[in-house]
Design an enzyme around this catalytic site. Sequence first.
Site, short mmCIF file in Angstrom:
data_model
loop_
_atom_site.label_atom_id
_atom_site.label_comp_id
_atom_site.label_asym_id
_atom_site.label_seq_id
_atom_site.Cartn_x
_atom_site.Cartn_y
_atom_site.Cartn_z
N HIS A 172 0.87 -1.17 0.00
CA HIS A 172 0.00 0.00 0.00
C HIS A 172 0.92 1.24 0.00
O HIS A 172 2.00 1.19 0.57
CB HIS A 172 -0.86 -0.05 1.27
N ASP A 213 3.18 -4.12 8.00
CA ASP A 213 1.93 -3.36 7.87
C ASP A 213 0.78 -4.34 8.09
O ASP A 213 0.47 -5.15 7.23
CB ASP A 213 1.89 -2.75 6.46
N GLN A 216 -4.46 -4.89 7.10
CA GLN A 216 -5.46 -5.83 6.60
C GLN A 216 -5.40 -7.16 7.34
O GLN A 216 -6.18 -8.08 7.02
CB GLN A 216 -5.25 -6.08 5.10
N LYS A 262 -10.57 -0.11 10.48
CA LYS A 262 -10.77 -1.31 9.65
C LYS A 262 -11.14 -2.52 10.50
O LYS A 262 -11.34 -3.61 9.97
CB LYS A 262 -9.50 -1.61 8.86
N CYS A 264 -4.82 2.49 -3.63
CA CYS A 264 -3.55 2.99 -3.08
C CYS A 264 -2.41 2.01 -3.33
O CYS A 264 -1.51 1.87 -2.48
CB CYS A 264 -3.68 3.28 -1.58
C1 LIG Z 1 -2.32 -2.75 3.62
C2 LIG Z 1 -2.74 -1.38 4.03
N1 LIG Z 1 -1.87 -0.54 4.59
C3 LIG Z 1 -2.20 0.70 4.98
C4 LIG Z 1 -3.47 1.18 4.79
C5 LIG Z 1 -3.79 2.59 5.20
O1 LIG Z 1 -4.54 2.62 6.35
P1 LIG Z 1 -5.62 3.76 6.58
O2 LIG Z 1 -6.80 3.43 5.72
O3 LIG Z 1 -5.96 3.64 8.03
O4 LIG Z 1 -5.03 5.06 6.23
C6 LIG Z 1 -4.43 0.36 4.20
C7 LIG Z 1 -5.80 0.85 3.98
O5 LIG Z 1 -6.35 0.73 2.95
C8 LIG Z 1 -4.06 -0.94 3.80
O6 LIG Z 1 -4.94 -1.75 3.22
#
Ligand SMILES: Cc1ncc(COP(=O)(O)O)c(C=O)c1O
Lengths: 405, 405, 141, 141
Positions: B122, B199, B202, B225, B363
């Site tokens: 992401h 990260d 998800q 989420k 993203c």
């Molecule tokens: C794998 C991953 N990292 C980071 C994020 C970013 O998080 P946030 O939506 O809280 O800004 C997302 C959200 O879509 C994501 O799916």
Amino acid sequence: MLLGRDVRKDFPILNVKVNGKPLVYLDSAASSQKPNAVLESYCRFCEQRYSNVHRGIHTLGEAATGDYEAARGSIAEFIQAPALEGVIFTRGTPESINLVAHSYGKKFVKHGQSIVLTPMEHHANLVPWQLVAKFVGAELRFIPMKSDGTLDLAEARKLIDKTTAMVAVTHASNVLGTINPVGEIVELAHKVGAKAVIDGAQAVPHMPVNLREMNPDFYSFSGHKMLGPTGIGVLYGRPEILNDMDPFLTGGEMIREVYLDHATWNDLPYKFEAGTPAIAEAIGLHAAVRYLQEIGMERIAQMDHYLTTHALEKLASEPDIALYGPLSQRGAVTSFNVKGIHPHDLAALLDREGIAIRAGHHCCQPLMRWLDVQATARASFYLYNTADDVAALIEGVRTARKVLA
Amino acid sequence: MLLGRDVRKDFPILNVKVNGKPLVYLDSAASSQKPNAVLESYCRFCEQRYSNVHRGIHTLGEAATGDYEAARGSIAEFIQAPALEGVIFTRGTPESINLVAHSYGKKFVKHGQSIVLTPMEHHANLVPWQLVAKFVGAELRFIPMKSDGTLDLAEARKLIDKTTAMVAVTHASNVLGTINPVGEIVELAHKVGAKAVIDGAQAVPHMPVNLREMNPDFYSFSGHKMLGPTGIGVLYGRPEILNDMDPFLTGGEMIREVYLDHATWNDLPYKFEAGTPAIAEAIGLHAAVRYLQEIGMERIAQMDHYLTTHALEKLASEPDIALYGPLSQRGAVTSFNVKGIHPHDLAALLDREGIAIRAGHHCCQPLMRWLDVQATARASFYLYNTADDVAALIEGVRTARKVLA
Amino acid sequence: MSDLYGEILLDHYRLPRNKGQLVGETLSVEGKNPLCGDELTLHLKLDGDRVSDISFEGNGCAISMASASMLTEDLKGRSLAEVQRRIEQFRSFIRDGKEPDGEPLDDISALAGVAQLPVRVKCATLAWTTMEQGLLQVKQS
Amino acid sequence: MSDLYGEILLDHYRLPRNKGQLVGETLSVEGKNPLCGDELTLHLKLDGDRVSDISFEGNGCAISMASASMLTEDLKGRSLAEVQRRIEQFRSFIRDGKEPDGEPLDDISALAGVAQLPVRVKCATLAWTTMEQGLLQVKQS
Ligand SMILES: Cc1ncc(COP(=O)(O)O)c(C=O)c1O
Ligand SMILES: Cc1ncc(COP(=O)(O)O)c(C=O)c1O
């Protein structure tokens, strides 16, 4: 002038009993309580219109995006922001100021230049500038204060000179109550080509703020001190300056194009809003702004003034009390010390009576040194307070004195 | 396996009608809906126990501080964090990763070292590292993916070498659904003395996560989420590393002593929590964690797996559909494209039927290039979804095809 | 909170024991609680392995000052090993609000309410962590 | 949203007008919507001050492609000044969702629903901002 009594019904927490006594909440400068309207708006949004914003092609996505952007619009209007795209949602004042320090300060303040502050700054508007100064090799200067806790503008005129890159000043002091002449200070900064950063954390909740008139380059405040939710605040920045700055946080939404090795940035204000923002909190803050506007900021300022003056008079007529800050032109905080009683003990003893005040350095340690005290007690007022609360405070101080005498 | 049906009553938004049709919410990977328990907990806190935290010597201050720290404790336990003081509240995953990039990356990654990523990151776990690499003069390396969208670990073993300072990998892909073998990747990183940043945005909402076993140096996720409020997320960092890092945001609470010209820092985790935190949001996230724990993360993972597999099968049996990502070991997202229909149109046409999916680059622009598509459609599932939702999706895709054929 | 400012605590605050300097002290140790501004100096006179005399000076809230007064009263005459044990007992007491096993805490037990007040824990423990610093210095010299 | 994919829009999407290259073009302009991935090239043939012919090629969602098709149909044969006026009319229309005063928008009015859909505005306007780029290039050359 019965504002306090009229609005108390809107704040459920004011019915809480503390140590068997009705709560007397005199700590709004730290954080304000939330009216039903804000909580209802928050919940209604989550129950009926919630989704992530900006990126969704579905009805809830459109609804949430619309509400989120409507919040931005209404807040922009509330502070008379000259440009909507300069209104950036942050977590609060500290993040707002850190954003400016990192993205403007570290890039544009040069070695040998000066950053002008005041000794009454909250740590949030001091420590970030210490780090910028260290990083670029700039000098920190402090506008001296007069003995009543107001700024010495004559000295400011000398201090703010050709070397000055930034002037960072609080709109209203969270300890002294001093309301600074920020319009004049912005002018002094602009005259020498410096940028003015104003910390509005204690101003926006309590008085009409007009950025068009004040004309600062940056202005910041926190939602939770103005009846809004925690987790949300605002930075206003002049768009042409924001455009020249690099992003602060990076991630989703703030980008335009991303390749494996580099990326380009989105337009304002999104360039500075990385990731999923505090969506429901923005909606809650919008409700808070609506609530404040319905009452009217002029009226709130009057009420604050009335209560503060009343409290200062009452405290002054008690024995052995030191009061800090100017007598006029002040916001809704009264800082004081009772001789022989450490403010922590005073706060604890008042709490026995259900009275919540704050005691400590109030994130203003340099100011404590200037006042030559370890800490102060602080009673702060907001629209739900009444003269009865002041009476309870005075009674509580008397009791504390008896206990610790 | 009727989890979906059993819990739907807890989510008021699921009763909403969209374009006259019952809402079918298949966009939880972007953000999840909130159960009553979270909203009630949020409001109850604001109505009965609200105040600023940490600095107040009064009953509400103690109550709020207690609740806030209890939230930290419960979240630490939820992810089996090895140390409570490593659990830092942030606004969300992007802020968490930016914190690590600024305070660890810019300080400790050296010129000529490498940062190892994957092409499925992401933007939140990519762009911050691009900036670190540029700032210090480090090299970015990408672990290649196999054609099914899983990482090529054999290549990873070669890429992660003595030059490697950091390895930043997503636990679960928000597009492909791939669940990466993060435990092994952490080991590869540690073998060469590199730090591993995972990260978990998800992952944490959808499966049991055990940081004691995984042993990463940093791990981050977002509250919104996982049924929690917006405006709050978590960074877990290994305390000994956090202690060596400089603060990120500066301001209130994160300091110990402040003088006019310098300051010293507070202990962990407060050193990294500047200013008034997202207090009520932490309380809401605590409620979300409690809710998830009551159902059980194993059960949620099973349910996600069942729905995802079911959806993949159904989509695969439709004509002209391209599916992305591996067939097994995957999280609760299905990305796909319908030949001849732009995913934005598909999303808009599904919305007519009340079905909310996401369409776009999610993203993950570099991943879109890897997949050689402009965008994908993505249906993502969570514990409140049912097989009926999958059926509605399939029906909606058929209708869209008819409209645009 | 209501029971914290009870008679025992107030008595130590109003009439602090062993307050002032100490003629012929072996060493003095300073402690500080920057977030509160509490400041404390402990003066110690050692007779071999024993704290033969002890006093304190300082500035701070009633909790920190009363706790310092209680400390001097409690530790005077004890061996260094006993002092260490007392410090540990105090720590566990302040954490749980319950008297730990072993020798009773006497007056010190008046600080029980602090356990529920995270903000005040540092006030109550200041004297004790300062004393622990003192022990370290003694060991090192 | 329900009325956006109406007959007129779908007709332009399914049977795009003036799609393809243009023999003897005066210039071509490229437009791109990075957030959506929509890509578009407009081919223009000028006859003095007049757009004598126009075509488009591209890849994108139905809204962006239909809007491009509508644009070519609408602008073919117009003078550069008229084109500029049309672009401004389109802008105001997409912002408010209401037909502005002046010449009716005909088919283009089928895009009215976009005004309520901020996410799709960029799709609908891509062709028009690309055309504006073209005007700029003409003026500069
Ligand atoms: C794998 C991953 N990292 C980071 C994020 C970013 O998080 P946030 O939506 O809280 O800004 C997302 C959200 O879509 C994501 O799916
Ligand atoms: C003048 C001033 N600036 C900044 C802040 C910090 O804001 P927050 O409490 O939102 O972190 C405060 C809050 O006390 C303040 O009074």
